[in-house]
Design a protein around this motif. Structure first.
Motif, PDB file in Angstrom:
ATOM      1  N   PRO A 183      15.030  -3.050   6.472  1.00 47.39           N
ATOM      2  CA  PRO A 183      13.824  -3.113   5.633  1.00 47.39           C
ATOM      3  C   PRO A 183      12.966  -4.318   5.986  1.00 47.39           C
ATOM      4  N   ILE A 184      11.657  -4.176   5.799  1.00 47.10           N
ATOM      5  CA  ILE A 184      10.751  -5.306   6.001  1.00 47.10           C
ATOM      6  C   ILE A 184       9.923  -5.476   4.736  1.00 47.10           C
ATOM      7  N   LEU A 185       9.405  -6.687   4.541  1.00 46.94           N
ATOM      8  CA  LEU A 185       8.564  -6.983   3.401  1.00 46.94           C
ATOM      9  C   LEU A 185       7.230  -7.477   3.918  1.00 46.94           C
ATOM     10  N   LEU A 186       6.153  -6.798   3.523  1.00 49.81           N
ATOM     11  CA  LEU A 186       4.802  -7.208   3.889  1.00 49.81           C
ATOM     12  C   LEU A 186       4.213  -7.967   2.713  1.00 49.81           C
ATOM     13  N   GLU A 187       3.564  -9.105   2.997  1.00 47.96           N
ATOM     14  CA  GLU A 187       2.946  -9.892   1.934  1.00 47.96           C
ATOM     15  C   GLU A 187       1.560 -10.332   2.369  1.00 47.96           C
ATOM     16  N   CYS A 188       0.601 -10.140   1.481  1.00 49.18           N
ATOM     17  CA  CYS A 188      -0.760 -10.599   1.746  1.00 49.18           C
ATOM     18  C   CYS A 188      -1.459 -10.788   0.409  1.00 49.18           C
ATOM     19  N   GLY A 189      -1.961 -11.976   0.186  1.00 46.95           N
ATOM     20  CA  GLY A 189      -2.697 -12.241  -1.039  1.00 46.95           C
ATOM     21  C   GLY A 189      -1.898 -12.016  -2.301  1.00 46.95           C
ATOM     22  N   GLY A 190      -0.614 -12.288  -2.258  1.00 52.39           N
ATOM     23  CA  GLY A 190       0.218 -12.142  -3.439  1.00 52.39           C
ATOM     24  C   GLY A 190       0.727 -10.727  -3.676  1.00 52.39           C
ATOM     25  N   ILE A 191       0.387  -9.793  -2.809  1.00 52.94           N
ATOM     26  CA  ILE A 191       0.864  -8.417  -2.930  1.00 52.94           C
ATOM     27  C   ILE A 191       2.025  -8.236  -1.969  1.00 52.94           C
ATOM     28  N   HIS A 192       3.124  -7.693  -2.477  1.00 52.38           N
ATOM     29  CA  HIS A 192       4.323  -7.474  -1.666  1.00 52.38           C
ATOM     30  C   HIS A 192       4.562  -5.977  -1.528  1.00 52.38           C
ATOM     31  N   VAL A 193       4.803  -5.517  -0.320  1.00 55.06           N
ATOM     32  CA  VAL A 193       5.115  -4.115  -0.057  1.00 55.06           C
ATOM     33  C   VAL A 193       6.435  -4.075   0.701  1.00 55.06           C
ATOM     34  N   HIS A 194       7.432  -3.409   0.111  1.00 56.81           N
ATOM     35  CA  HIS A 194       8.747  -3.271   0.735  1.00 56.81           C
ATOM     36  C   HIS A 194       8.756  -1.976   1.532  1.00 56.81           C
ATOM     37  N   VAL A 195       9.081  -2.054   2.806  1.00 55.65           N
ATOM     38  CA  VAL A 195       9.083  -0.890   3.687  1.00 55.65           C
ATOM     39  C   VAL A 195      10.503  -0.666   4.188  1.00 55.65           C
ATOM     40  N   ALA A 196      11.068   0.453   3.803  1.00 59.98           N
ATOM     41  CA  ALA A 196      12.445   0.779   4.182  1.00 59.98           C
ATOM     42  C   ALA A 196      12.458   1.577   5.483  1.00 59.98           C
ATOM     43  N   PRO A 197      13.599   1.556   6.188  1.00 60.94           N
ATOM     44  CA  PRO A 197      13.709   2.380   7.400  1.00 60.94           C
ATOM     45  C   PRO A 197      13.432   3.846   7.073  1.00 60.94           C
ATOM     46  N   GLY A 198      12.741   4.514   7.978  1.00 62.25           N
ATOM     47  CA  GLY A 198      12.428   5.929   7.787  1.00 62.25           C
ATOM     48  C   GLY A 198      11.221   6.157   6.882  1.00 62.25           C
ATOM     49  N   PHE A 199      10.400   5.112   6.692  1.00 60.14           N
ATOM     50  CA  PHE A 199       9.241   5.245   5.812  1.00 60.14           C
ATOM     51  C   PHE A 199       8.242   6.252   6.375  1.00 60.14           C
ATOM     52  N   ASP A 200       7.393   6.746   5.488  1.00 57.86           N
ATOM     53  CA  ASP A 200       6.323   7.668   5.862  1.00 57.86           C
ATOM     54  C   ASP A 200       5.121   6.835   6.298  1.00 57.86           C
ATOM     55  N   ALA A 201       4.811   6.811   7.583  1.00 61.59           N
ATOM     56  CA  ALA A 201       3.744   5.974   8.132  1.00 61.59           C
ATOM     57  C   ALA A 201       2.387   6.333   7.535  1.00 61.59           C
ATOM     58  N   GLY A 202       2.134   7.597   7.293  1.00 57.86           N
ATOM     59  CA  GLY A 202       0.866   8.023   6.701  1.00 57.86           C
ATOM     60  C   GLY A 202       0.712   7.501   5.280  1.00 57.86           C
ATOM     61  N   LEU A 203       1.791   7.560   4.512  1.00 55.62           N
ATOM     62  CA  LEU A 203       1.754   7.048   3.147  1.00 55.62           C
ATOM     63  C   LEU A 203       1.536   5.535   3.144  1.00 55.62           C
ATOM     64  N   LEU A 204       2.211   4.832   4.034  1.00 63.02           N
ATOM     65  CA  LEU A 204       2.033   3.383   4.122  1.00 63.02           C
ATOM     66  C   LEU A 204       0.575   3.042   4.452  1.00 63.02           C
ATOM     67  N   LYS A 205      -0.018   3.773   5.373  1.00 56.08           N
ATOM     68  CA  LYS A 205      -1.418   3.540   5.735  1.00 56.08           C
ATOM     69  C   LYS A 205      -2.329   3.765   4.533  1.00 56.08           C
ATOM     70  N   ASP A 206      -2.057   4.824   3.762  1.00 57.23           N
ATOM     71  CA  ASP A 206      -2.858   5.105   2.568  1.00 57.23           C
ATOM     72  C   ASP A 206      -2.708   3.994   1.525  1.00 57.23           C
ATOM     73  N   VAL A 207      -1.495   3.523   1.319  1.00 56.75           N
ATOM     74  CA  VAL A 207      -1.252   2.446   0.350  1.00 56.75           C
ATOM     75  C   VAL A 207      -1.966   1.172   0.782  1.00 56.75           C
ATOM     76  N   LEU A 208      -1.870   0.822   2.056  1.00 59.07           N
ATOM     77  CA  LEU A 208      -2.531  -0.387   2.549  1.00 59.07           C
ATOM     78  C   LEU A 208      -4.047  -0.275   2.475  1.00 59.07           C
ATOM     79  N   SER A 209      -4.580   0.916   2.734  1.00 56.83           N
ATOM     80  CA  SER A 209      -6.028   1.114   2.604  1.00 56.83           C
ATOM     81  C   SER A 209      -6.475   0.922   1.165  1.00 56.83           C
ATOM     82  N   LEU A 210      -5.706   1.451   0.235  1.00 55.11           N
ATOM     83  CA  LEU A 210      -6.024   1.302  -1.177  1.00 55.11           C
ATOM     84  C   LEU A 210      -5.965  -0.171  -1.590  1.00 55.11           C
ATOM     85  N   LEU A 211      -4.926  -0.879  -1.155  1.00 54.76           N
ATOM     86  CA  LEU A 211      -4.802  -2.303  -1.481  1.00 54.76           C
ATOM     87  C   LEU A 211      -5.943  -3.110  -0.890  1.00 54.76           C
ATOM     88  N   LYS A 212      -6.376  -2.748   0.304  1.00 53.93           N
ATOM     89  CA  LYS A 212      -7.489  -3.469   0.941  1.00 53.93           C
ATOM     90  C   LYS A 212      -8.764  -3.289   0.121  1.00 53.93           C
TER      91      LYS A 212
END
Length: 97
Positions: free
Chosen positions: A65-94
């Motif tokens: 697992p990896i942890l992404l942090e930016c501006g106080g927002i933490h996103v935990h990404v587990a092995p086998g994650f859905d890359a499309g969903l992660l992209k959508d979540v990051l776009s929304l956070l941006k």
């Protein structure tokens, strides 16, 4: 100790803290810096870094697992994650940041 207010000086101090292995409180005590002032500059520089990058970085698939942090927002990404969903979540956070 004179007050340091420039971003470059605080970026150097924050790098020194990261390399020290100390907690923020311990580092501030040892370096005669104000704890809340340190937190202010760390947050300010993190927001600045996030705004400057402004683009997504391709991720290699991790086996741990990896942890992404930016501006106080933490996103935990587990092995086998859905890359499309992660992209959508990051776009929304941006958009919200």
């Amino acid at each position: 100790m004179p007050q340091v207010t420039s971003e470059s000086e605080w970026a150097t101090k924050i790098t020194a803290w990261r390399n020290s292995g100390l907690s923020i409180a311990a580092w501030c005590r040892e370096n005669a810096e104000g704890y809340h002032r340190f937190l202010y500059w760390r947050q300010r520089l993190q927001k600045s870094e996030c705004r400057e990058s402004g683009s997504f970085v391709p991720l290699r698939f991790a086996t741990t697992p990896i942890l992404l942090e930016c501006g106080g927002i933490h996103v935990h990404v587990a092995p086998g994650f859905d890359a499309g969903l992660l992209k959508d979540v990051l776009s929304l956070l941006k958009k919200c940041n």
